[in-house]
Write a protein that holds these residues in place. Sequence first.
Motif, mmCIF file in Angstrom:
data_model
loop_
_atom_site.group_PDB
_atom_site.id
_atom_site.type_symbol
_atom_site.label_atom_id
_atom_site.label_comp_id
_atom_site.label_asym_id
_atom_site.label_seq_id
_atom_site.Cartn_x
_atom_site.Cartn_y
_atom_site.Cartn_z
ATOM 1 N N ALA A 153 11.038 10.445 -6.292
ATOM 2 C CA ALA A 153 12.276 10.210 -5.332
ATOM 3 C C ALA A 153 13.051 11.188 -4.607
ATOM 4 O O ALA A 153 13.025 11.272 -3.708
ATOM 5 C CB ALA A 153 13.225 9.173 -5.819
ATOM 6 N N LEU A 154 13.251 12.039 -5.766
ATOM 7 C CA LEU A 154 13.841 13.366 -5.096
ATOM 8 C C LEU A 154 13.076 14.408 -4.675
ATOM 9 O O LEU A 154 13.560 14.797 -3.618
ATOM 10 C CB LEU A 154 14.454 14.027 -6.477
ATOM 11 N N ALA A 155 11.713 14.574 -5.117
ATOM 12 C CA ALA A 155 10.758 15.269 -4.376
ATOM 13 C C ALA A 155 10.645 14.620 -3.037
ATOM 14 O O ALA A 155 10.542 15.351 -1.823
ATOM 15 C CB ALA A 155 9.396 15.130 -5.104
ATOM 16 N N GLY A 156 10.546 13.413 -2.603
ATOM 17 C CA GLY A 156 10.455 12.745 -1.365
ATOM 18 C C GLY A 156 11.740 12.951 -0.520
ATOM 19 O O GLY A 156 11.710 13.214 0.724
ATOM 20 N N CYS A 157 12.883 13.193 -1.132
ATOM 21 C CA CYS A 157 14.069 13.437 -0.348
ATOM 22 C C CYS A 157 14.122 14.920 -0.008
ATOM 23 O O CYS A 157 14.246 15.254 1.010
ATOM 24 C CB CYS A 157 15.395 13.286 -1.203
ATOM 25 N N ALA A 158 13.516 15.659 -0.907
ATOM 26 C CA ALA A 158 13.331 17.102 -0.310
ATOM 27 C C ALA A 158 12.473 17.400 0.466
ATOM 28 O O ALA A 158 12.865 18.093 1.425
ATOM 29 C CB ALA A 158 13.130 18.095 -1.856
ATOM 30 N N ALA A 159 11.427 16.430 0.770
ATOM 31 C CA ALA A 159 10.320 16.557 1.994
ATOM 32 C C ALA A 159 11.004 15.957 2.838
ATOM 33 O O ALA A 159 10.133 15.732 3.968
ATOM 34 C CB ALA A 159 9.127 15.773 1.318
ATOM 35 N N GLY A 160 12.050 15.193 3.061
ATOM 36 C CA GLY A 160 12.621 14.699 4.109
ATOM 37 C C GLY A 160 12.292 13.177 4.422
ATOM 38 O O GLY A 160 12.323 12.537 5.520
ATOM 39 N N ARG A 161 11.729 12.314 3.283
ATOM 40 C CA ARG A 161 11.318 11.242 3.400
ATOM 41 C C ARG A 161 12.459 10.039 3.276
ATOM 42 O O ARG A 161 12.921 9.966 2.077
ATOM 43 C CB ARG A 161 10.011 10.830 2.578
ATOM 44 N N ARG A 162 12.947 9.439 4.214
ATOM 45 C CA ARG A 162 14.113 8.738 4.147
ATOM 46 C C ARG A 162 13.805 7.423 3.158
ATOM 47 O O ARG A 162 14.778 6.954 2.604
ATOM 48 C CB ARG A 162 14.569 8.313 5.666
ATOM 49 N N GLU A 163 12.628 6.937 3.166
ATOM 50 C CA GLU A 163 12.195 5.992 2.370
ATOM 51 C C GLU A 163 12.469 6.426 0.903
ATOM 52 O O GLU A 163 12.961 5.226 0.248
ATOM 53 C CB GLU A 163 10.732 5.579 2.560
#
Length: 191
Positions: free
Chosen positions: A17-27
Amino acid sequence: MYAMPQRTPSSFDYDAALAGCAAGRRESLRQLYEQEGARLLGVAQRIVRDTGQAEDIVHDAFLQVWTRAGSFDPALGSARGWVYSITRNLALNAVRDRREQALDDDATQALEAREALAAWRDDAALQTLKDGASRIGFCLEKLDPERRHCILHAYVDGLSHGEIARRLGTPLGTVKAWIKRSLQALRECLA
């Protein structure tokens, strides 16, 4: 409205989830919010004791998670712990800010200390207690005013050493030494 079932903390992949946030994935942020938002609100409410302020803190925490997710280092701790520490730190800062705003100039602080001592002397509900503890009042009166104020701020007002130092405009080490010496003097006086 259909609510997504909440995953148990052990089955949710916080690192992903944090990696997704760092990549800009709002989901990823949405999933993290659904997973931990309610619990984080509970943490913030327990610290600040105000629902509206706690909601603002959780909002700010998720903004920080979104903007700082790239700085998360799994070698320093768990992703879930990192999110909780952001929320906890924001809540503690809010409490500190509230206390600092309450601090006024030196004259007001000295007046508060005098009022605390006067309240202790004059409160009729504590008369019985004061009769049995009159020696402590006598011993407090024997202390230098600065040291007495430190003791009263610590044990009547519940302030930390740092808060007392700021309130009195005195170095932290001096306040700690005054409190230590004053407690020793009170023990000797009461013995």
